[in-house]
Design a protein around this motif. Sequence first.
Motif, short mmCIF file in Angstrom:
data_model
loop_
_atom_site.label_atom_id
_atom_site.label_comp_id
_atom_site.label_asym_id
_atom_site.label_seq_id
_atom_site.Cartn_x
_atom_site.Cartn_y
_atom_site.Cartn_z
N ALA A 86 -3.62 58.76 92.50
CA ALA A 86 -3.07 59.53 91.61
C ALA A 86 -1.88 59.28 91.31
CB ALA A 86 -3.27 60.83 92.27
N ILE A 115 -2.93 55.26 88.99
CA ILE A 115 -3.04 54.99 87.79
C ILE A 115 -2.54 55.40 86.07
CG2 ILE A 115 -3.95 57.68 87.14
CD1 ILE A 115 -7.20 56.29 88.01
N ASN A 136 3.59 50.34 86.53
CA ASN A 136 2.27 49.41 86.44
C ASN A 136 2.26 48.44 86.76
OD1 ASN A 136 0.25 52.26 86.01
ND2 ASN A 136 1.95 52.46 84.12
N ASN A 175 -8.72 61.36 84.37
CA ASN A 175 -8.46 62.84 85.04
C ASN A 175 -8.81 63.69 85.55
OD1 ASN A 175 -11.05 62.74 83.60
ND2 ASN A 175 -11.28 64.09 82.39
N LEU A 176 -9.78 63.36 86.58
CA LEU A 176 -10.93 63.89 87.17
C LEU A 176 -9.69 63.59 88.63
CD1 LEU A 176 -14.46 63.17 87.38
CD2 LEU A 176 -13.06 65.02 86.87
N ILE A 177 -8.70 61.90 88.56
CA ILE A 177 -8.87 61.67 89.46
C ILE A 177 -7.17 62.22 89.52
CG2 ILE A 177 -6.75 59.62 90.29
CD1 ILE A 177 -9.57 58.50 89.57
N THR A 178 -6.08 62.93 88.78
CA THR A 178 -5.62 63.57 88.87
C THR A 178 -5.27 64.59 88.70
OG1 THR A 178 -4.99 63.41 86.67
CG2 THR A 178 -4.11 61.61 87.48
N LYS A 179 -6.21 65.60 88.61
CA LYS A 179 -6.10 66.92 88.99
C LYS A 179 -7.49 67.41 90.18
CE LYS A 179 -4.11 67.17 85.46
NZ LYS A 179 -3.06 67.45 84.98
N ILE A 180 -7.91 67.06 90.61
CA ILE A 180 -8.95 67.26 92.04
C ILE A 180 -9.45 66.87 93.02
CG2 ILE A 180 -11.12 66.89 90.52
CD1 ILE A 180 -11.71 69.63 91.42
N SER A 205 -9.52 73.93 94.13
CA SER A 205 -8.19 73.83 93.12
C SER A 205 -8.96 74.03 91.47
CB SER A 205 -7.42 72.50 93.42
OG SER A 205 -7.98 71.45 93.29
N ILE A 255 -4.36 66.25 96.34
CA ILE A 255 -4.78 64.81 95.09
C ILE A 255 -3.68 63.97 95.28
CG2 ILE A 255 -4.32 64.16 92.46
CD1 ILE A 255 -5.39 67.81 92.27
N LYS A 304 -0.76 70.35 94.32
CA LYS A 304 -1.02 68.69 94.56
C LYS A 304 -1.47 68.01 95.76
CE LYS A 304 -0.81 66.44 89.86
NZ LYS A 304 -0.79 65.15 88.55
N THR A 362 -12.09 70.20 83.85
CA THR A 362 -12.22 68.81 84.16
C THR A 362 -13.48 68.56 84.32
OG1 THR A 362 -10.49 69.37 86.53
CG2 THR A 362 -11.56 67.56 86.73
N LEU A 406 -6.27 72.96 88.90
CA LEU A 406 -5.36 72.80 88.09
C LEU A 406 -5.90 72.15 86.66
CD1 LEU A 406 -4.88 72.01 91.16
CD2 LEU A 406 -4.12 69.58 90.23
#
Lengths: 415, 308
Positions: free
Chosen positions: B305, B308, A21, B144-149, A103, A87, A82, A109, A105
């Motif tokens: 992903a 972030i 980061n 939460n969206l970007i890391t999951k879908i 998918s 992703i 992933k 979501t 996950l």
Amino acid sequence: MQPVIRVKGLSKRYRIGERRNASLRETLTETIKVPLRLLKSQNHEDNLAYIWALRDVNFEVHAGEVLGLVGSNGAGKSTVLKVLSRITRPTAGQAELHGRVRSLLEVGTGFHPELTGRENVFLNGAILGMRRSEIVRKFDEIVSFAEIEKFLDTPVKHYSSGMYVRLAFAVAAFLEPEILLVDEVLAVGDARFWQKSTDKMRELNSRGMTIVLVTHNMWLIQTVCTRGILLQSGHVVVEGRPQVVIEGYRRLAETQSSTERFTSTEDWNTKGEIRSLQLSPVGKWVSEREAASDSGIVLSFTAHVPTCPRVRAYVRVATPDNFVLFTAYSDVTEVPAEHQLAFKATITRLMLRGGDYVIWVGVCSDREQEEMLAQAFLPLQVRETGGSHPEAGVFWNRADWAVHRVGSSTPDSRP
Amino acid sequence: MVEPAFESVDQPDSGLARPKPRRPRPGIRKYADDRSRRTPVLFIGADQRNGLELRDLWAHRDIFYVLAWRDIKVRYKQTALGAIWALLQPLLTMIVFTLLFGRLAGVPSDGKPYAIFSYAGLLPWNFFVAAVTTGSNTLLNSTNLITKIYFPRLLVPTAAVAASLVDLAIASLLLLVIMPIYGVGFHARLLMFIPLVGLTAMIASAVGIFTSALNVKYRDIRHALPFILQIWMFLTPVIYPVSFLPARWRWVLGMNPLSGIIEGFRAAIFNVPFDWNRLAVSTAITMVLLVASCYSFRRMEQDFADVI
């Protein structure tokens, strides 16, 4: 037959450490430092800042298969999903997927707490890749599967966690892709809903859907999967029938040295430490229902507790998805000046059915809040040869029966 | 024919699997063959994707609608006044500006009533600020969206811009109420509002897309952006007319696409001929910025992903 999923040489490298980061200022100063570092030739630490989550993974999945991916934490199971669900991008290698891919996950979501159940069905459905018309068509089915008819127009922030999960899973259950990638999402919800969702998964598969499933749950691998892959440190180590993979997973756990066999969680809680932990009998443990004599388990562990004068120890048995079956506490004990305590817990009757369990041991403070000081866990496998139909329950138990024939003049009792 | 890297250990052995009958394929081809025309084929590789992949965007358009709709739905939840806020904000700003700059400071307004003059500037400017501010934060808020879908991430900041259009529409209705009060009539030039709003949405998207992607990696954007927007406002003829500046400095405003747009809005409201040259320059700059920000977003998006 050609596979529907073909994975070749898939590798994924992650950068670890603080620099993930990085702020703009750090990036700027780092850029300035690069020539300096080259002069000093100190770039060895850069090599350490990467880990390979996947290293040259190859496999294929054929149409209609249910492939289970297993492995301990950090083995790379989730990373495979992933990458396959686009992703994250692989560092090397490639994959080919033939068919519509969806998918899952995480359940729910994109759920928004302020929106109602009805609105979230449309939101989540679209995010999972359903067309609006498709959601409209399946809406009633989704709602009845989730069993939340009465709360359809209530914001989901007022839902109980069970209702939330049911609704979220219901939306996902009505996806109709040719390939479904699922990550551990079944580990939620109550037992009845769990059963319902595994049934749904079997039904989808019987209609031709190819499923890739990541799970810790050996029961799921055995009952739902047609084939399994065991991953370790980003490599495929075993591939084959579910039973072969489950055996491999167990061997992997057993061959690791005794110091590595248990996992201490002291890294996030430095108030204490479990220094050793032993479970006897070692290895497979036969359910006492089938064992010749009452064969309990004995747990011996030592704890280092520098922060608390009086502690209690506990043993907790849970399912692999963290459903706690019972917790047994010790009496309160004074911690000696050396801060070291040795515990031995004997549980004569576990009453567990065949399957996989996790045994947690730990010490907690004797204060009101029962602050957890140190904790560690071990896997426990209970063997039971008899039929294990899940309706029979979580535990087995015996009862002394007395049967009376009603209407008969002389009561006939049987011990 | 490419051989699999390992020997397949066994075939599905339980009655659970009933594979669909499939015609065997002659081999792996890079592009769609007969069968693949019916079943889409997805190739995943390590190489950077650089294209805009507009077809992919179109295929996921439902997510765009649903995200914009969610933002609109949620924006005024649990507020007592609800969408009235969309009216109050520009109205109160207009009143303050009119008193402060119009009356006290005596900022000229090309001979037009200052209230309408400043409202015409505030309308696109407030929309721009709201769209850029929400747009630049949307990716972080959608972790939460970007890391999951998977879906094209470009839909996230653009949906935020689209959601801000609702506030602009509400504020525009208020304009139609104020105009007759100040004796400004309705006329055909008002129709230019529609392309002008489109142009404002595009420049807002360009800035929102770029800053949102940058924000994922560098959280500095969050602190820098409000400041940059404030400076930008002074470099935009929101509270003053272009004629307020000495002629030799007007080219500076010409570089600012919002300057031409706001002048355009004013011309549309006061029924004055449009400065087509200036609008053309603004449009060209907007287009260049939009395309450039989309391409740079596409380049950065592939690591979202992980970062972030």
